[in-house]
Design a protein around this motif. Structure first.
Motif, PDB file in Angstrom:
ATOM      1  N   LEU A  85      -1.009   7.548   5.770  1.00 55.14           N
ATOM      2  CA  LEU A  85      -1.545   6.178   5.765  1.00 55.14           C
ATOM      3  C   LEU A  85      -1.760   5.684   7.199  1.00 55.14           C
ATOM      4  O   LEU A  85      -2.759   5.023   7.495  1.00 55.14           O
ATOM      5  CB  LEU A  85      -0.590   5.243   5.012  1.00 55.14           C
ATOM      6  N   GLU A  98       0.396   8.969  -0.995  1.00 52.69           N
ATOM      7  CA  GLU A  98       0.433   9.574   0.337  1.00 52.69           C
ATOM      8  C   GLU A  98       1.665   9.108   1.110  1.00 52.69           C
ATOM      9  O   GLU A  98       2.091   7.963   0.967  1.00 52.69           O
ATOM     10  CB  GLU A  98      -0.803   9.155   1.148  1.00 52.69           C
ATOM     11  N   LEU A 104       0.848  -1.204   0.000  1.00 53.42           N
ATOM     12  CA  LEU A 104       0.000   0.000   0.000  1.00 53.42           C
ATOM     13  C   LEU A 104       0.883   1.253   0.000  1.00 53.42           C
ATOM     14  O   LEU A 104       0.657   2.191  -0.770  1.00 53.42           O
ATOM     15  CB  LEU A 104      -0.907  -0.024   1.237  1.00 53.42           C
ATOM     16  N   ALA A 105       1.913   1.269   0.838  1.00 57.58           N
ATOM     17  CA  ALA A 105       2.815   2.431   0.891  1.00 57.58           C
ATOM     18  C   ALA A 105       3.528   2.615  -0.446  1.00 57.58           C
ATOM     19  O   ALA A 105       3.725   3.743  -0.921  1.00 57.58           O
ATOM     20  CB  ALA A 105       3.838   2.240   2.014  1.00 57.58           C
ATOM     21  N   ARG A 164      -4.863   7.210   8.728  1.00 54.22           N
ATOM     22  CA  ARG A 164      -6.121   6.633   8.225  1.00 54.22           C
ATOM     23  C   ARG A 164      -6.510   5.361   8.963  1.00 54.22           C
ATOM     24  O   ARG A 164      -7.666   4.968   8.964  1.00 54.22           O
ATOM     25  CB  ARG A 164      -5.975   6.293   6.736  1.00 54.22           C
ATOM     26  N   SER A 206       0.907   3.985  -2.970  1.00 49.88           N
ATOM     27  CA  SER A 206       0.164   5.198  -2.610  1.00 49.88           C
ATOM     28  C   SER A 206       0.952   6.472  -2.938  1.00 49.88           C
ATOM     29  O   SER A 206       2.177   6.491  -2.900  1.00 49.88           O
ATOM     30  CB  SER A 206      -0.131   5.164  -1.108  1.00 49.88           C
TER      31      SER A 206
END
Ligand SMILES: NC(=O)C1=CN([C@@H]2O[C@H](COP(=O)(O)OP(=O)(O)OC[C@H]3O[C@@H](n4cnc5c(N)ncnc54)[C@H](O)[C@@H]3O)[C@@H](O)[C@H]2O)C=CC1
Ligand SMILES: O=C(O)[C@@H]1CCC=N1
Length: 280
Positions: free
Chosen positions: A232, A227, A221-222, A235, A225
């Motif tokens: 993250l 962001e 995900l990192a 969230r 992303s």
């Protein structure tokens, strides 16, 4: 930055030291189609030589020998503590025009250049996910290293994952502290998460599956992303919720600050290795 994956090296390769890191790099090269016959390995320990024969069909030499002169690129995968001795043993056999690539932590390129009588030295700091083609490597080249030399080095590193070039050699000590040693930090966190899961009533296998899957998912995900990690994290962290309780506990115990301190200790040790076991 990492470029498109280049092809395998056309020059003959010699590895001095045939342990974990050498095996990770060799495994990647052979998987890309390089012939085992184009790789020489010098490895004094019989157990390691047996593993190289069984895993890769490579007959490693017990000690440096005349055939080393055929290698256009020599990869140094010995411990920092044994580098000087290994260099003294191999130097009489190595082509004086060969390019040298060291993966040893801390040992500076001017030490390596002095031991080998050359300025064609590149240093690499890989990490063990190279074993599964997902390594991260920092690279540094001395001024005498050409663009073609850099491309050859990239051909050795590419099968094991991604790489970055750094401009200042001392940045490699930071790379060592961050990504070189980094897999061990991840494994330490996994151990703690599995322990906690087991203490809270999960089967260890279930806890291990959840922990490893969480690291894999969160890092992917990192990676994908736009962001930063801070966003993250926020969230996941509902005000007054469970993550908030855990993060607050860690902050009260100064876990992030201690973790940063630990990486500084690793960087300090990399410098010490260069001072203790380097000659120049
Ligand atoms: N293991 C890791 O996660 C990483 C290791 N490194 C660096 O890679 C280097 C090698 O580390 P590993 O592969 O983990 O160690 P290792 O102990 O698995 O391999 C080193 C090998 O060198 C051999 N050796 C000893 N004396 C020798 C000599 N005179 N000539 C030729 N070979 C000799 C040993 O028998 C051994 O098999 C170290 O300098 C380390 O700093 C770099 C990044 C990550
Ligand atoms: O711990 C070490 O010294 C080596 C270098 C980076 C990972 N392992």
């Amino acid at each position: 930055m990492t470029a498109a994956a280049p092809s395998v090296p056309s020059t003959r390769l010699a590895f001095i030291g045939g342990g974990n890191m050498a095996s990770a790099l060799i495994g990647g090269l052979l998987a890309r189609g390089l012939e085992p016959a184009s790789i020489q390995v010098v490895e004094p320990f019989e157990g390691a030589r047996d593993r190289l024969r069984q895993q890769f069909g490579i007959a490693a030499a017990l000690a440096p020998e005349a055939a080393l002169a055929d290698a256009g690129l020599v990869v140094w995968a010995v411990k920092p503590q044994t580098f000087a001795e290994a260099a003294a043993q191999a130097r009489p056999f190595v082509d004086p025009g060969a390019l040298h690539l060291s993966v040893a932590a801390g040992i500076r390129s001017n030490s390596i250049g002095t031991w080998l009588g050359t300025t064609r030295v590149v240093r690499a700091m890989p990490n063990t996910p190279a074993l599964v083609g997902q390594g991260m490597t920092g690279l540094f080249a001395r001024d005498a290293v050409t663009a073609a030399d850099r491309a050859q080095v990239e051909q050795v590193i590419a099968p094991s994952g991604e790489w970055i070039w750094v401009d200042a050699e001392e940045q490699l000590d930071a790379v060592t502290a961050l990504s070189g040693s980094g897999p061990a930090y991840v494994f330490l966190f996994l151990e703690a998460m599995i322990q906690a899961g087991a203490e809270m009533g999960l089967a260890r296998e279930q806890a291990a599956r959840l922990a490893v899957g969480t690291f894999a998912g969160a890092t992917e995900l990192a990676r994908r992303s736009q962001e930063p990690p801070t966003v993250l994290r926020e969230r996941v962290t509902s005000k007054g919720g469970t993550t908030y309780a855990a993060i607050t506990s860690m902050q009260q115990d100064q876990v992030p600050a201690h973790f940063v301190k630990a990486l500084h200790a690793a960087r300090t040790r990399a410098r010490e290795l260069g001072d203790e076991f380097g000659s120049a």
